[in-house]
Design a protein around this motif. Structure first.
Motif, PDB file in Angstrom:
ATOM      1  N   ASP A   1       0.825  -1.212   0.000  1.00 33.08           N
ATOM      2  CA  ASP A   1       0.000   0.000   0.000  1.00 33.08           C
ATOM      3  C   ASP A   1       0.861   1.265   0.000  1.00 33.08           C
ATOM      4  OD1 ASP A   1      -2.378  -1.370   0.006  1.00 33.08           O
ATOM      5  OD2 ASP A   1      -2.613  -1.337   2.186  1.00 33.08           O
ATOM      6  N   ILE A   2       1.974   1.220   0.721  1.00 32.47           N
ATOM      7  CA  ILE A   2       2.820   2.410   0.859  1.00 32.47           C
ATOM      8  C   ILE A   2       3.684   2.628  -0.378  1.00 32.47           C
ATOM      9  CG2 ILE A   2       4.762   3.400   2.136  1.00 32.47           C
ATOM     10  CD1 ILE A   2       3.616   1.967   4.640  1.00 32.47           C
ATOM     11  N   PHE A   3       4.383   1.576  -0.822  1.00 29.51           N
ATOM     12  CA  PHE A   3       5.384   1.729  -1.885  1.00 29.51           C
ATOM     13  C   PHE A   3       4.906   1.257  -3.259  1.00 29.51           C
ATOM     14  CE2 PHE A   3       8.083   1.056   1.978  1.00 29.51           C
ATOM     15  CZ  PHE A   3       8.669   2.314   1.999  1.00 29.51           C
ATOM     16  N   GLY A   4       3.800   0.533  -3.300  1.00 34.18           N
ATOM     17  CA  GLY A   4       3.354  -0.044  -4.562  1.00 34.18           C
ATOM     18  C   GLY A   4       2.827   0.983  -5.545  1.00 34.18           C
ATOM     19  N   CYS A   5       2.659   0.539  -6.781  1.00 35.16           N
ATOM     20  CA  CYS A   5       2.178   1.412  -7.851  1.00 35.16           C
ATOM     21  C   CYS A   5       0.681   1.212  -8.051  1.00 35.16           C
ATOM     22  CB  CYS A   5       2.909   1.091  -9.146  1.00 35.16           C
ATOM     23  SG  CYS A   5       4.689   1.384  -9.058  1.00 35.16           S
ATOM     24  N   LYS A   6      -0.022   2.310  -8.276  1.00 39.92           N
ATOM     25  CA  LYS A   6      -1.476   2.273  -8.433  1.00 39.92           C
ATOM     26  C   LYS A   6      -1.889   3.240  -9.551  1.00 39.92           C
ATOM     27  CE  LYS A   6      -1.950   1.615  -3.408  1.00 39.92           C
ATOM     28  NZ  LYS A   6      -0.533   1.870  -3.083  1.00 39.92           N
ATOM     29  N   SER A   7      -3.088   3.006 -10.050  1.00 44.11           N
ATOM     30  CA  SER A   7      -3.607   3.914 -11.084  1.00 44.11           C
ATOM     31  C   SER A   7      -4.001   5.249 -10.489  1.00 44.11           C
ATOM     32  CB  SER A   7      -4.802   3.271 -11.794  1.00 44.11           C
ATOM     33  OG  SER A   7      -5.801   2.909 -10.861  1.00 44.11           O
ATOM     34  N   SER A   8      -4.439   5.250  -9.220  1.00 46.69           N
ATOM     35  CA  SER A   8      -4.728   6.503  -8.517  1.00 46.69           C
ATOM     36  C   SER A   8      -4.198   6.398  -7.099  1.00 46.69           C
ATOM     37  CB  SER A   8      -6.234   6.773  -8.492  1.00 46.69           C
ATOM     38  OG  SER A   8      -6.919   5.740  -7.814  1.00 46.69           O
ATOM     39  N   LEU A   9      -3.596   7.469  -6.635  1.00 44.43           N
ATOM     40  CA  LEU A   9      -2.942   7.448  -5.333  1.00 44.43           C
ATOM     41  C   LEU A   9      -3.850   8.032  -4.253  1.00 44.43           C
ATOM     42  CD1 LEU A   9       0.668   8.628  -6.310  1.00 44.43           C
ATOM     43  CD2 LEU A   9      -0.138   6.292  -5.908  1.00 44.43           C
ATOM     44  N   GLU A  10      -3.929   7.314  -3.143  1.00 45.40           N
ATOM     45  CA  GLU A  10      -4.640   7.811  -1.972  1.00 45.40           C
ATOM     46  C   GLU A  10      -3.667   7.826  -0.807  1.00 45.40           C
ATOM     47  OE1 GLU A  10      -8.096   5.518  -1.194  1.00 45.40           O
ATOM     48  OE2 GLU A  10      -8.971   5.833  -3.196  1.00 45.40           O
ATOM     49  N   PRO A  11      -3.677   8.886  -0.007  1.00 44.40           N
ATOM     50  CA  PRO A  11      -2.744   8.977   1.117  1.00 44.40           C
ATOM     51  C   PRO A  11      -2.917   7.808   2.083  1.00 44.40           C
ATOM     52  CG  PRO A  11      -3.821  11.086   0.724  1.00 44.40           C
ATOM     53  CD  PRO A  11      -4.549  10.079  -0.111  1.00 44.40           C
ATOM     54  N   VAL A  12      -1.801   7.282   2.552  1.00 37.38           N
ATOM     55  CA  VAL A  12      -1.814   6.216   3.549  1.00 37.38           C
ATOM     56  C   VAL A  12      -1.514   6.841   4.908  1.00 37.38           C
ATOM     57  CG1 VAL A  12      -0.740   4.071   4.321  1.00 37.38           C
ATOM     58  CG2 VAL A  12      -1.061   4.505   1.866  1.00 37.38           C
ATOM     59  N   GLN A  13      -2.372   6.574   5.883  1.00 44.16           N
ATOM     60  CA  GLN A  13      -2.180   7.104   7.224  1.00 44.16           C
ATOM     61  C   GLN A  13      -1.472   6.065   8.097  1.00 44.16           C
ATOM     62  OE1 GLN A  13      -3.071  10.329   7.851  1.00 44.16           O
ATOM     63  NE2 GLN A  13      -3.720  10.409   5.696  1.00 44.16           N
ATOM     64  N   TRP A  14      -0.590   6.544   8.955  1.00 41.94           N
ATOM     65  CA  TRP A  14       0.148   5.629   9.820  1.00 41.94           C
ATOM     66  C   TRP A  14      -0.783   4.802  10.696  1.00 41.94           C
ATOM     67  CZ3 TRP A  14       4.616   3.563   9.464  1.00 41.94           C
ATOM     68  CH2 TRP A  14       5.682   4.239   8.857  1.00 41.94           C
ATOM     69  N   GLN A  15      -1.905   5.381  11.125  1.00 42.64           N
ATOM     70  CA  GLN A  15      -2.821   4.655  12.002  1.00 42.64           C
ATOM     71  C   GLN A  15      -3.406   3.418  11.323  1.00 42.64           C
ATOM     72  OE1 GLN A  15      -2.652   7.941  11.796  1.00 42.64           O
ATOM     73  NE2 GLN A  15      -1.979   8.414  13.870  1.00 42.64           N
ATOM     74  N   SER A  16      -3.450   3.417   9.980  1.00 47.88           N
ATOM     75  CA  SER A  16      -3.980   2.264   9.260  1.00 47.88           C
ATOM     76  C   SER A  16      -2.912   1.207   8.979  1.00 47.88           C
ATOM     77  CB  SER A  16      -4.609   2.717   7.934  1.00 47.88           C
ATOM     78  OG  SER A  16      -3.604   3.207   7.035  1.00 47.88           O
ATOM     79  N   VAL A  17      -1.662   1.563   9.207  1.00 48.16           N
ATOM     80  CA  VAL A  17      -0.561   0.646   8.910  1.00 48.16           C
ATOM     81  C   VAL A  17      -0.427  -0.432   9.982  1.00 48.16           C
ATOM     82  CG1 VAL A  17       1.953   0.478   8.676  1.00 48.16           C
ATOM     83  CG2 VAL A  17       0.704   2.346   7.562  1.00 48.16           C
ATOM     84  N   ASN A  18      -0.553  -0.030  11.243  1.00 48.96           N
ATOM     85  CA  ASN A  18      -0.360  -0.963  12.343  1.00 48.96           C
ATOM     86  C   ASN A  18      -1.199  -0.491  13.529  1.00 48.96           C
ATOM     87  OD1 ASN A  18       0.828  -2.295  14.722  1.00 48.96           O
ATOM     88  ND2 ASN A  18       2.421  -2.973  13.308  1.00 48.96           N
ATOM     89  N   PRO A  19      -1.950  -1.410  14.169  1.00 48.21           N
ATOM     90  CA  PRO A  19      -2.822  -0.994  15.292  1.00 48.21           C
ATOM     91  C   PRO A  19      -2.077  -0.301  16.421  1.00 48.21           C
ATOM     92  CG  PRO A  19      -3.354  -3.218  14.579  1.00 48.21           C
ATOM     93  CD  PRO A  19      -2.111  -2.828  13.840  1.00 48.21           C
ATOM     94  N   ILE A  20      -0.800  -0.587  16.588  1.00 49.05           N
ATOM     95  CA  ILE A  20      -0.038   0.015  17.683  1.00 49.05           C
ATOM     96  C   ILE A  20       0.050   1.535  17.549  1.00 49.05           C
ATOM     97  CG2 ILE A  20       2.258  -0.099  16.618  1.00 49.05           C
ATOM     98  CD1 ILE A  20       3.372  -0.984  19.299  1.00 49.05           C
ATOM     99  N   LEU A  21      -0.206   2.057  16.355  1.00 46.64           N
ATOM    100  CA  LEU A  21      -0.057   3.487  16.094  1.00 46.64           C
ATOM    101  C   LEU A  21      -1.362   4.262  16.280  1.00 46.64           C
ATOM    102  CD1 LEU A  21       2.144   3.228  12.890  1.00 46.64           C
ATOM    103  CD2 LEU A  21       2.900   3.473  15.250  1.00 46.64           C
ATOM    104  N   ALA A  22      -2.430   3.573  16.686  1.00 52.08           N
ATOM    105  CA  ALA A  22      -3.755   4.211  16.752  1.00 52.08           C
ATOM    106  C   ALA A  22      -3.792   5.413  17.690  1.00 52.08           C
ATOM    107  CB  ALA A  22      -4.798   3.184  17.178  1.00 52.08           C
TER     108      ALA A  22
END
Length: 308
Positions: free
Chosen positions: A122-143
């Motif tokens: 999700d963070i580094f991959g290529c996509k047709s349209s980019l949506e911001p990735v939030q740290w809170q969605s990456v790992n529950p410890i960051l909530a």
């Protein structure tokens, strides 16, 4: 170590002429290894220069074309070993050659300790349209860490040019794009991550990078693995490649030419290991080199806190 020592380490007998005239002066290598193998050949002391043959199917080249040395990131299948043994009367000899791995780096103040393969995509991959990735969605410890907001992704331009595994995840095709910002060199990457709390980056692993925070990788089975020689060479670290050197070596050690023998022994020397490191690969730990020498019957296996 001089050439005569190499020959002593792996003694040779007279061999019958191969049906393939070039089999005793050829090393089959996967495409991404061609540059570094040719550099190793240029620094090794050989009677005659060996040639490289690029192939993405090293096993097929060794079975069908009779090439005596092949370097591959894929281990042989049981079916391939059976075909080889049926043709030659013995199994191919497997040695460790080198490895590479991608390290995932974050800011020291980021409490995250591990990240999943899916999150990396999700963070580094290529996509047709980019949506911001939030740290809170990456790992529950960051909530509960409101200071961590949008993920800022970084890499080094051309850093993975000779490395195959992680490259598949971050390669863009027509119409795709990535949010990863490319920096000019490794020092810039480390400085950027150290100065930006929301930063994350990937780079080729170098064991001397001790002052930057590396995080573990969670594989598709939910298991977490840190980055060290053991997890890399065992194949457990998800962002690593292990390269093996396979030999068509008779039980009497009489299959290789003298220059092939010299090369096999040269790649285990400190000089050769530094060449691998300089090209972004990982030098073999002493235990792996000892294992190679045991396989080649250059030394006896040792028991020291367990079997090696």
């Amino acid at each position: 170590m001089n050439k005569s020592t190499f020959t002593y380490m792996l003694p040779l007998a007279l061999f019958a002429a191969s049906a393939y005239a070039d089999s005793h002066k050829t090393i089959a290598v996967e495409n991404e290894l061609n540059t570094v193998v040719n550099e190793l050949l240029s620094t090794a002391t050989l009677n005659n220069q060996l040639l490289t043959e690029q192939s993405n199917d090293i096993q097929k080249v060794m079975i069908e074309d009779g090439v005596k040395i092949g370097i591959s990131s894929r281990r042989w299948l049981d079916s391939e070993v059976a075909v080889f043994k049926d043709k030659y009367g013995y199994k191919p000899t497997e040695l460790y050659f080198t490895s590479d791995a991608v390290a995932i780096l974050v800011n020291e103040d980021n409490p995250i300790k591990s990240i999943s393969i899916n999150a990396l995509a999700d963070i580094f991959g290529c996509k047709s349209s980019l949506e911001p990735v939030q740290w809170q969605s990456v790992n529950p410890i960051l909530a509960n860490h409101s200071e961590l907001t949008q993920v800022q992704a970084y890499s080094v331009n051309g850093d993975l040019s000779a490395h195959r595994n992680f490259t598949k995840m971050i390669t863009c095709y027509d119409g795709q794009k990535t949010a990863t910002k490319s920096l000019s060199n490794r020092d810039d990457l480390i400085d950027t991550i150290e100065s930006k709390e929301n930063a994350i980056g990937y780079t080729v692993y170098q064991s001397q990078d001790k002052d930057i925070k590396r995080i573990d990788i969670i594989d598709k089975n939910g298991e977490s693995f840190g980055l060290d020689h053991e997890t890399i060479l065992s194949g457990r670290y998800p962002l690593a490649n292990v390269y093996y050197m396979y030999l068509n070596l008779e039980p009497t050690n009489s299959s290789l030419s003298s220059q092939q023998t010299d090369f096999v022994n040269y790649v285990m020397t400190p000089e050769a290991q530094q060449t691998l490191i300089k090209n972004g690969f990982i030098g073999l730990p002493s235990a792996a080199i000892e294992r190679n020498k045991v396989v080649l019957k250059q030394q006896q296996p040792e028991i020291q806190g367990g079997y090696k």
